[in-house]
Design a protein around this motif. Sequence first.
Motif, PDB file in Angstrom:
ATOM      1  N   GLU A  20      38.751  24.816 -32.725  1.00 57.35           N
ATOM      2  CA  GLU A  20      39.004  24.125 -31.462  1.00 57.35           C
ATOM      3  C   GLU A  20      40.325  23.364 -31.497  1.00 57.35           C
ATOM      4  O   GLU A  20      40.617  22.567 -30.621  1.00 57.35           O
ATOM      5  CB  GLU A  20      37.847  23.154 -31.164  1.00 57.35           C
ATOM      6  CG  GLU A  20      36.474  23.800 -31.143  1.00 57.35           C
ATOM      7  CD  GLU A  20      36.313  24.881 -30.070  1.00 57.35           C
ATOM      8  OE1 GLU A  20      37.278  25.182 -29.347  1.00 57.35           O
ATOM      9  OE2 GLU A  20      35.206  25.435 -29.974  1.00 57.35           O
ATOM     10  N   GLN A  21      41.139  23.605 -32.531  1.00 61.60           N
ATOM     11  CA  GLN A  21      42.456  23.002 -32.627  1.00 61.60           C
ATOM     12  C   GLN A  21      43.452  24.080 -33.047  1.00 61.60           C
ATOM     13  O   GLN A  21      43.230  24.797 -34.018  1.00 61.60           O
ATOM     14  CB  GLN A  21      42.464  21.854 -33.634  1.00 61.60           C
ATOM     15  CG  GLN A  21      43.770  21.074 -33.665  1.00 61.60           C
ATOM     16  CD  GLN A  21      43.654  19.810 -34.500  1.00 61.60           C
ATOM     17  OE1 GLN A  21      42.758  19.700 -35.324  1.00 61.60           O
ATOM     18  NE2 GLN A  21      44.559  18.871 -34.295  1.00 61.60           N
ATOM     19  N   LYS A  22      44.554  24.208 -32.302  1.00 63.01           N
ATOM     20  CA  LYS A  22      45.538  25.241 -32.599  1.00 63.01           C
ATOM     21  C   LYS A  22      46.207  24.981 -33.937  1.00 63.01           C
ATOM     22  O   LYS A  22      46.586  23.855 -34.257  1.00 63.01           O
ATOM     23  CB  LYS A  22      46.607  25.288 -31.510  1.00 63.01           C
ATOM     24  CG  LYS A  22      46.196  25.966 -30.228  1.00 63.01           C
ATOM     25  CD  LYS A  22      47.431  26.274 -29.383  1.00 63.01           C
ATOM     26  CE  LYS A  22      47.045  26.896 -28.044  1.00 63.01           C
ATOM     27  NZ  LYS A  22      46.612  25.876 -27.076  1.00 63.01           N
ATOM     28  N   LYS A  23      46.394  26.054 -34.692  1.00 63.99           N
ATOM     29  CA  LYS A  23      47.124  25.971 -35.956  1.00 63.99           C
ATOM     30  C   LYS A  23      48.604  26.234 -35.699  1.00 63.99           C
ATOM     31  O   LYS A  23      48.997  26.703 -34.633  1.00 63.99           O
ATOM     32  CB  LYS A  23      46.561  26.984 -36.945  1.00 63.99           C
ATOM     33  CG  LYS A  23      45.087  26.768 -37.293  1.00 63.99           C
ATOM     34  CD  LYS A  23      44.629  27.806 -38.294  1.00 63.99           C
ATOM     35  CE  LYS A  23      43.172  27.571 -38.691  1.00 63.99           C
ATOM     36  NZ  LYS A  23      42.239  27.774 -37.578  1.00 63.99           N
ATOM     37  N   THR A  24      49.438  25.967 -36.704  1.00 65.09           N
ATOM     38  CA  THR A  24      50.882  26.129 -36.555  1.00 65.09           C
ATOM     39  C   THR A  24      51.252  27.568 -36.207  1.00 65.09           C
ATOM     40  O   THR A  24      52.088  27.822 -35.331  1.00 65.09           O
ATOM     41  CB  THR A  24      51.602  25.713 -37.847  1.00 65.09           C
ATOM     42  OG1 THR A  24      51.278  24.347 -38.146  1.00 65.09           O
ATOM     43  CG2 THR A  24      53.108  25.860 -37.692  1.00 65.09           C
TER      44      THR A  24
END
Length: 332
Positions: A30-34
């Motif tokens: 639920e959190q974008k990675k680089t």
Amino acid sequence: MTPPAVAAPDAPTRTAPAVEDVDTGTLGGEQKKTWEQVALALFIGIPFLAVLAAVPIAWGGFLGWHDVVLAVVFYTIAGHGISIGFHRLFTHKSFKPNRPLKYALAIAGSLAIEGPVVRWVADHRKHHKFSDREGDPHSPWRYGDTLGALSKGFIYAHVGWLFDTEQTPQRQYAPDLLRDKDIVKVSRLFPLLVATSVLLPAIIGGLWSWSIEGALTAFFWASLVRIALLHHVTWSINSICHTIGDRPFKSRDKSGNVWWLAILSQGESWHNLHHSDPTCARHGVLKGQLDTSARCIWFFEKMGWASDIRWPVKERLEARRVDASARTLKAA
């Protein structure tokens, strides 16, 4: 806006995203990675550069009718996949498809390269829940209503929100799709469908013209330019259609109808009625409002591929007209 809670980065939670990926069928937690942010920038930036180069390239003679046909066909398929499939079907349940049509619409929408179907639906359902209020993922009014604030909000609503590292919780906003094995399967196939959307026009163009040049020009026009145009038309529904436009129907937000986007958006820019009556399968309900997505749904119904269509009801529309209250008061 209040972001979704993120687990503390201790040792036990480091393995959680892999499990969540399997459960939700997305390309990340639920959190974008680089790497997701980098990929997003490339898929936005490179097609946009192609649009900037389109005029001199066309002027130089590197545009043939094969390229036009391929660009229009792929734009039409992917655009209606978003409008009919991702939006009216999977987000709002405006009709019930048979299984082949469900698969076809999920795949067609994925070719637009706007994210996996489950992710797209979760974001859009959250948008409707908080439309133009705190919590809306992409309202142009998030910073205020002064000219400077609206200009900043417009850019954010159009493209800036895509780079927000915090993503909409799919289990909260799309639990029905997570229970649908067919949709989860298509969502997991998103990288393959992205490659198909990017490379297939070039393959067809090369075989059609039997030349490397035909493959390259098809890649430029039917892949890069087509992707950029469809992206910005879709994002214009978030930005332009929540800033300007006619508002003949009552809604609790600032959604408006923008007629000059109707054809390119497959009828999505009749946005005021949509926010007034979100589950309605037809958005262009007034005289002269062309809605190709609704016409396709009508065709699916006639072919027996779709049922339980939520077509507009005259009494329901009249009750939502802005001037309905005035008529009621006058009658009283």
